[in-house]
Design a protein around this motif. Structure first.
Motif, PDB file in Angstrom:
ATOM      1  N   LEU A   1       0.649  -0.969  -0.208  1.00 41.61           N
ATOM      2  CA  LEU A   1      -0.100   0.080   0.168  1.00 41.61           C
ATOM      3  C   LEU A   1       0.961   1.006  -0.251  1.00 41.61           C
ATOM      4  O   LEU A   1       0.599   2.701  -0.889  1.00 41.61           O
ATOM      5  CB  LEU A   1      -0.412  -0.651   0.895  1.00 41.61           C
ATOM      6  N   LEU A   2       2.161   1.423   0.341  1.00 39.56           N
ATOM      7  CA  LEU A   2       2.981   2.708   0.622  1.00 39.56           C
ATOM      8  C   LEU A   2       4.695   2.530  -0.322  1.00 39.56           C
ATOM      9  O   LEU A   2       4.868   3.046  -0.372  1.00 39.56           O
ATOM     10  CB  LEU A   2       3.376   2.701   2.078  1.00 39.56           C
ATOM     11  N   MET A   3       5.048   1.379  -0.498  1.00 44.51           N
ATOM     12  CA  MET A   3       5.657   1.516  -0.651  1.00 44.51           C
ATOM     13  C   MET A   3       5.809   2.201  -2.193  1.00 44.51           C
ATOM     14  O   MET A   3       7.411   2.934  -3.108  1.00 44.51           O
ATOM     15  CB  MET A   3       6.906  -0.144  -0.467  1.00 44.51           C
ATOM     16  N   GLU A   4       5.511   1.420  -3.230  1.00 43.36           N
ATOM     17  CA  GLU A   4       5.611   1.756  -4.357  1.00 43.36           C
ATOM     18  C   GLU A   4       5.722   3.553  -4.048  1.00 43.36           C
ATOM     19  O   GLU A   4       6.300   4.465  -5.331  1.00 43.36           O
ATOM     20  CB  GLU A   4       3.699   1.529  -5.348  1.00 43.36           C
ATOM     21  N   LYS A   5       4.731   4.688  -3.633  1.00 44.60           N
ATOM     22  CA  LYS A   5       4.675   5.818  -3.770  1.00 44.60           C
ATOM     23  C   LYS A   5       5.431   6.405  -2.315  1.00 44.60           C
ATOM     24  O   LYS A   5       5.867   7.942  -2.656  1.00 44.60           O
ATOM     25  CB  LYS A   5       3.206   6.310  -3.246  1.00 44.60           C
ATOM     26  N   SER A   6       5.933   6.083  -2.496  1.00 42.34           N
ATOM     27  CA  SER A   6       7.205   6.369  -1.193  1.00 42.34           C
ATOM     28  C   SER A   6       8.498   7.287  -2.463  1.00 42.34           C
ATOM     29  O   SER A   6       8.443   6.551  -2.277  1.00 42.34           O
ATOM     30  CB  SER A   6       7.929   5.603  -0.243  1.00 42.34           C
ATOM     31  N   LEU A   7       8.129   8.595  -1.701  1.00 42.23           N
ATOM     32  CA  LEU A   7       8.966   9.607  -2.008  1.00 42.23           C
ATOM     33  C   LEU A   7      10.635   8.970  -1.984  1.00 42.23           C
ATOM     34  O   LEU A   7      10.992   9.092  -1.352  1.00 42.23           O
ATOM     35  CB  LEU A   7       8.967  11.221  -1.794  1.00 42.23           C
ATOM     36  N   GLN A   8      11.304   9.319  -3.502  1.00 34.07           N
ATOM     37  CA  GLN A   8      13.062   9.643  -3.482  1.00 34.07           C
ATOM     38  C   GLN A   8      13.862  10.462  -3.295  1.00 34.07           C
ATOM     39  O   GLN A   8      14.454  10.215  -2.931  1.00 34.07           O
ATOM     40  CB  GLN A   8      13.453   8.356  -4.331  1.00 34.07           C
ATOM     41  N   ILE A   9      13.200  11.078  -4.428  1.00 37.93           N
ATOM     42  CA  ILE A   9      13.701  12.783  -4.004  1.00 37.93           C
ATOM     43  C   ILE A   9      13.049  14.053  -4.289  1.00 37.93           C
ATOM     44  O   ILE A   9      11.562  13.846  -4.218  1.00 37.93           O
ATOM     45  CB  ILE A   9      14.927  13.105  -5.043  1.00 37.93           C
ATOM     46  N   TYR A  10      13.156  15.223  -4.120  1.00 38.15           N
ATOM     47  CA  TYR A  10      12.802  16.264  -3.926  1.00 38.15           C
ATOM     48  C   TYR A  10      13.174  16.928  -5.021  1.00 38.15           C
ATOM     49  O   TYR A  10      14.205  16.793  -5.275  1.00 38.15           O
ATOM     50  CB  TYR A  10      12.898  17.734  -2.564  1.00 38.15           C
ATOM     51  N   ASP A  11      11.745  16.934  -6.215  1.00 37.30           N
ATOM     52  CA  ASP A  11      12.527  17.500  -7.188  1.00 37.30           C
ATOM     53  C   ASP A  11      13.212  18.808  -7.065  1.00 37.30           C
ATOM     54  O   ASP A  11      12.358  19.988  -6.923  1.00 37.30           O
ATOM     55  CB  ASP A  11      11.033  17.827  -8.645  1.00 37.30           C
ATOM     56  N   ILE A  12      14.407  19.338  -7.574  1.00 38.37           N
ATOM     57  CA  ILE A  12      14.697  20.847  -7.600  1.00 38.37           C
ATOM     58  C   ILE A  12      13.554  21.555  -8.048  1.00 38.37           C
ATOM     59  O   ILE A  12      14.424  22.445  -8.107  1.00 38.37           O
ATOM     60  CB  ILE A  12      16.775  19.999  -8.086  1.00 38.37           C
TER      61      ILE A  12
ATOM     62  N   GLN B   1      20.151  14.083  -6.729  1.00 40.46           N
ATOM     63  CA  GLN B   1      18.791  14.191  -7.277  1.00 40.46           C
ATOM     64  C   GLN B   1      18.850  12.327  -7.560  1.00 40.46           C
ATOM     65  O   GLN B   1      18.128  11.789  -8.158  1.00 40.46           O
ATOM     66  CB  GLN B   1      18.562  14.921  -8.985  1.00 40.46           C
ATOM     67  N   ASP B   2      19.780  12.078  -6.522  1.00 37.33           N
ATOM     68  CA  ASP B   2      19.519  10.993  -6.553  1.00 37.33           C
ATOM     69  C   ASP B   2      19.052  10.111  -5.174  1.00 37.33           C
ATOM     70  O   ASP B   2      19.090  10.489  -3.792  1.00 37.33           O
ATOM     71  CB  ASP B   2      21.623   9.920  -6.248  1.00 37.33           C
ATOM     72  N   TRP B   3      18.165   9.025  -5.230  1.00 34.69           N
ATOM     73  CA  TRP B   3      17.669   8.495  -3.866  1.00 34.69           C
ATOM     74  C   TRP B   3      18.683   8.065  -2.647  1.00 34.69           C
ATOM     75  O   TRP B   3      19.683   7.759  -2.396  1.00 34.69           O
ATOM     76  CB  TRP B   3      16.505   7.283  -4.660  1.00 34.69           C
ATOM     77  N   ASP B   4      18.625   8.664  -1.285  1.00 35.64           N
ATOM     78  CA  ASP B   4      18.796   8.366  -0.316  1.00 35.64           C
ATOM     79  C   ASP B   4      20.519   8.821  -0.689  1.00 35.64           C
ATOM     80  O   ASP B   4      22.016   8.269   0.017  1.00 35.64           O
ATOM     81  CB  ASP B   4      19.738   7.113   0.023  1.00 35.64           C
ATOM     82  N   MET B   5      20.419  10.513  -1.513  1.00 35.57           N
ATOM     83  CA  MET B   5      21.674  10.939  -0.809  1.00 35.57           C
ATOM     84  C   MET B   5      21.825  12.740  -0.335  1.00 35.57           C
ATOM     85  O   MET B   5      21.445  12.586  -0.792  1.00 35.57           O
ATOM     86  CB  MET B   5      22.421  11.100  -2.666  1.00 35.57           C
ATOM     87  N   PRO B   6      21.179  12.410   1.218  1.00 41.48           N
ATOM     88  CA  PRO B   6      20.668  12.996   1.984  1.00 41.48           C
ATOM     89  C   PRO B   6      22.194  14.119   1.752  1.00 41.48           C
ATOM     90  O   PRO B   6      23.537  12.791   1.986  1.00 41.48           O
ATOM     91  CB  PRO B   6      20.605  13.407   3.149  1.00 41.48           C
ATOM     92  N   HIS B   7      22.559  14.766   2.273  1.00 38.58           N
ATOM     93  CA  HIS B   7      23.845  15.639   3.248  1.00 38.58           C
ATOM     94  C   HIS B   7      23.649  16.565   4.373  1.00 38.58           C
ATOM     95  O   HIS B   7      22.124  16.994   4.130  1.00 38.58           O
ATOM     96  CB  HIS B   7      24.879  16.657   2.269  1.00 38.58           C
ATOM     97  N   GLY B   8      24.937  16.158   5.615  1.00 39.69           N
ATOM     98  CA  GLY B   8      24.519  17.185   6.318  1.00 39.69           C
ATOM     99  C   GLY B   8      25.344  18.629   6.481  1.00 39.69           C
ATOM    100  O   GLY B   8      25.988  18.448   5.772  1.00 39.69           O
ATOM    101  N   PHE B   9      24.988  19.111   7.789  1.00 41.66           N
ATOM    102  CA  PHE B   9      25.635  20.239   7.849  1.00 41.66           C
ATOM    103  C   PHE B   9      25.458  21.130   8.518  1.00 41.66           C
ATOM    104  O   PHE B   9      24.851  20.877   9.362  1.00 41.66           O
ATOM    105  CB  PHE B   9      24.974  22.197   6.807  1.00 41.66           C
ATOM    106  N   ALA B  10      27.001  21.074  10.079  1.00 42.18           N
ATOM    107  CA  ALA B  10      27.141  21.486  11.117  1.00 42.18           C
ATOM    108  C   ALA B  10      27.924  22.965  11.236  1.00 42.18           C
ATOM    109  O   ALA B  10      29.482  22.546  10.885  1.00 42.18           O
ATOM    110  CB  ALA B  10      27.234  20.392  11.776  1.00 42.18           C
TER     111      ALA B  10
ATOM    112  N   GLU C   1      16.428  19.885  -1.551  1.00 43.21           N
ATOM    113  CA  GLU C   1      14.776  20.210  -0.098  1.00 43.21           C
ATOM    114  C   GLU C   1      16.372  20.872  -0.265  1.00 43.21           C
ATOM    115  O   GLU C   1      17.452  21.227  -0.461  1.00 43.21           O
ATOM    116  CB  GLU C   1      14.961  19.264   0.521  1.00 43.21           C
ATOM    117  N   THR C   2      15.522  22.536   0.820  1.00 40.99           N
ATOM    118  CA  THR C   2      16.550  23.880   0.687  1.00 40.99           C
ATOM    119  C   THR C   2      16.614  23.629   2.567  1.00 40.99           C
ATOM    120  O   THR C   2      14.867  24.113   2.544  1.00 40.99           O
ATOM    121  CB  THR C   2      15.795  25.078   0.377  1.00 40.99           C
TER     122      THR C   2
END
Ligand code: K7E
Ligand code: CUA
Length: 660
Positions: free
Chosen positions: A512-523, A581-590, A605-606
């Motif tokens: 019910l969920l896995m197909e529509k799970s979002l992968q990236i935010y369209d830049i 624009q690749d799935w599972d490619m967040p970056h962090g910032f500290a 994302e911004t």
């Protein structure tokens, strides 16, 4: 401390002390059948059958597990700040935790209910309540993020919540603590409870498309404690059933004073009627309320916060046909409706049996005016026997919650006798009982609150863990226990640790969920006002003492990575746009010395971190999420100079390419 002592210590109902002797289930270590491991083992690379959404209780969050493996996939921050994800720390998410009391960084999340279409989970949203500062949240099941939080006025402790109607027309939120209604007249002596304290039941509408909340109307009731609720479904669609305790209307030492009456109530509300009256303009506008409404905008990746000042209230005692009370033994907790909608199960925390009420009989009693001679504070009371389908005899001790399977059975959790008991909804015959380790609170059958339960698995969410895992000092995780309920007897398959204190949960089929799970935010769809479109636009801008850093991340560098000309007294905003624009490619910032948290920025994302430097010097910043072989190289420096310094503002990446 032995479990028995522990329970005596934790549960003050002295009347039940003698029954504690038998509390501890025997053979705790060997209750699992031989092939249990195979039945919960999901081989590497394969998926679980269900998503299990589990409330975090005092953690304020919601966690997502796989069933049957019990693997933890995700913790979704809802009502509490989460430095891991920057929730409540980034400028974009701070408005989500605003309330009429200001910024509230924590809450107590008890119940989760999925959105329904025709009484079945539709995979759109999860709803959650906050028990302390009364709020409702909506979690988006494409992004697994909290999209909306609305505060509930006239309410003191939003425990009886969020329970949704058959097509999620409304999410219902009822007050646990009756309180004087909001406004100027609430400064009253606490011992004037009977006179001045009122309950409120909120009907929060849910937009079919967007899911957006709106408090359509509230029902004002006599002072009572509302505990739990279920909306009717099938034959009882249009009705709502709420357990009420403290019918004594006590205001002090409730442990004793609210446990005097032999019976409290389940309140049956005809919500379709209430809606009719509301639409006909029969409610009163109350304009001295203040409540927050916070929404996430997926285009700007930013939350907004507004304070609303109006709510429509209908006083149920002014209408003849809105609400009825059904007597229910001894401080009822769960009020659970069977899949067909015909039966309502009331679980009295101090009761020795479980009453099962019939919707058909309730309707007959109402139309036949078969009421007790005395009303309760103006509300008609149906005779107990008239609404009763029957009682489950000697089920166990301390019933709390009931769920249903796909074969006409019910499963009730027993806190005091630490067990789950299976019984037949029609015949009320007890069919099986299995010990839990230990002191089960809520339990959940996959789809167990829907019109067609998926069955197969039951999870018990236990309050006490004791000897189940390696000890971790005085504090132990709460344990969940998975049972296979596909056969005649329940079979214990697995223990797994949980986050916070789970109360209610939901399980939705994976497909019910896995197909529509979002992968990236369209830049390209990112409308954040401080988005940086590419590295060539990365820059630093000063406006008075406000400095904005338009920053980008992509493997494996941050642009700009050299920033100079920041001065003491500046307020610096790092607006980080993740160009991936690749799935599972967040970056962090500290950045060193920041008084808030890291950011974790999803692809496309911004997100913004505010930083006020506290001293002169060089401050390194870096990516916190190991993103590539050269992740350690993904870093930079900020130079902070004294106020009034003549170091020009500048930034660059790579050799001497200033973008001043
Ligand atoms: Cu029984 Cu808050 Cu639903 Cu917990 S409540 S167990
Ligand atoms: Cu980006 Cu590590």
């Amino acid at each position: 401390m032995k479990l028995r002592q522990y329970l005596v210590f934790g549960l003050a109902a002295a009347t039940m002390a003698t029954s504690f002797q038998a509390c501890r289930p025997k053979g705790a270590g060997s209750a699992v059948t031989g092939d249990a491991a195979q039945r919960t083992y999901i081989p590497p690379g394969q998926y679980d059958e269900f998503y299990n959404f589990v409330s975090g209780g005092f953690s304020g969050q919601m966690s997502v597990y796989g069933l049957p493996s019990g693997r933890l996939f995700r913790v979704i921050p809802v009502f509490s700040v989460d430095p891991e994800k920057g929730w409540g720390f980034s400028e974009e998410t701070k408005p989500m935790l605003q309330t009429s009391h200001g910024f509230v960084p924590w809450d107590d999340l008890h119940h989760i209910e999925s959105s329904f279409t025709n009484g079945m989970p539709d995979g759109k949203w999860m709803f959650a309540n906050s028990n302390n500062t009364p709020r409702l949240a909506r979690i988006n099941l494409e992004t697994f993020r909290t999209d909306e939080i609305i505060e509930i006025p006239n309410t003191g402790g939003n425990h009886c919540s969020p329970f949704t109607t058959e097509n999620s027309e409304y999410v219902i939120a009822a007050t646990r603590f009756s309180v004087p209604p909001d406004g100027a007249d609430s400064d009253v002596p606490i011992d004037s409870y009977k006179e001045n304290f009122k309950g409120h039941i909120s009907f929060v509408s849910v937009d079919k498309e967007t899911g957006e909340f709106d408090i359509a109307f509230q029902l004002k009731t006599p002072g009572l404690n509302f505990d739990l609720s279920s909306a009717g479904k099938g034959v009882s669609n249009g009705w709502l059933f709420i357990s009420c305790y403290n019918s004594e209307q006590a205001h002090t030492l409730l442990e004793v004073n609210a446990s005097k009456n032999d019976k409290d109530f389940i309140m049956a509300i005809n919500w379709k009627k209430a809606e009719e009256y509301f639409k006909a303009g029969r409610g009163t506008k109350q304009t001295n309320v203040r409540y927050a409404h916070n929404k996430w905008d997926e285009h700007t990746h930013t939350a907004s916060h507004e304070i609303k000042t109006e709510v429509t209230v209908l006083d149920i005692t002014e209408f003849e046909d809105l609400a009825y009370l059904i007597p229910c033994p001894k401080s009822p907790h769960g009020a659970d409706v069977s899949p067909t909608g015909e039966y309502i199960v009331g679980s009295g925390k101090l009761a020795a049996l479980i009453p099962v009420f019939s919707f058909e009989k309730l309707q007959a009693a109402i139309s036949g005016n078969d009421f007790e001679s005395e009303r309760y504070d103006g509300i008609p009371v149906v005779k107990y026997e008239s609404a009763l389908h029957g009682e489950v005899e000697k089920p166990g001790l301390g019933p709390l919650h009931t769920e249903f399977d796909d074969k006409g059975n019910a499963y009730t959790s027993f806190f005091v006798s630490s067990e789950v008991v299976k019984w037949n909804v029609e015949t009320l015959e007890v069919l099986d009982r299995q010990p839990t380790y230990y002191s089960v609170g809520h339990l959940m059958v996959a789809g167990g609150n829907s019109k067609n339960p998926y069955g197969k698995y039951l999870v018990a969410y236990n309050k006490i863990t004791k000897d189940r895992f390696l000890p971790t000092g005085p504090e132990l995780c709460h344990s969940a226990q998975l049972f296979d309920i596909s056969g005649d007897k329940m079979e214990l398959l697995l223990d797994f640790p949980t986050i916070g204190e789970p109360h209610y949960a939901q399980a939705l089929p994976a497909d019910l969920l896995m197909e529509k799970s979002l992968q990236i935010y369209d830049i390209n769809a990112n409308k954040h006002p401080y988005k940086t479109n590419g590295e060539s636009e990365a820059r630093v801008e000063r406006n008075g003492n406000i400095v904005r850093v338009y920053m980008t991340t992509i493997r494996s560098h941050i642009t700009p990575d050299v920033i100079e000309g920041i001065q003491m007294g500046d307020e610096v905003y790092f607006h980080v746009t993740n160009l991936e624009q690749d799935w599972d490619m967040p970056h962090g910032f500290a950045i060193k010395g920041a008084n808030n948290s890291e950011l974790l920025v999803m692809p496309g994302e911004t997100t913004t971190l505010k930083w006020v430097p506290d001293r002169v010097g060089i401050f390194p910043f870096y990516c916190t999420d190991f993103c590539s072989a050269l992740h350690q190289e993904m870093s930079g420096y900020v130079r902070v100079s004294p106020k009034g310094s003549n170091v020009p503002i500048k930034s660059y990446t790579g050799e001497s390419t200033p973008t001043t």
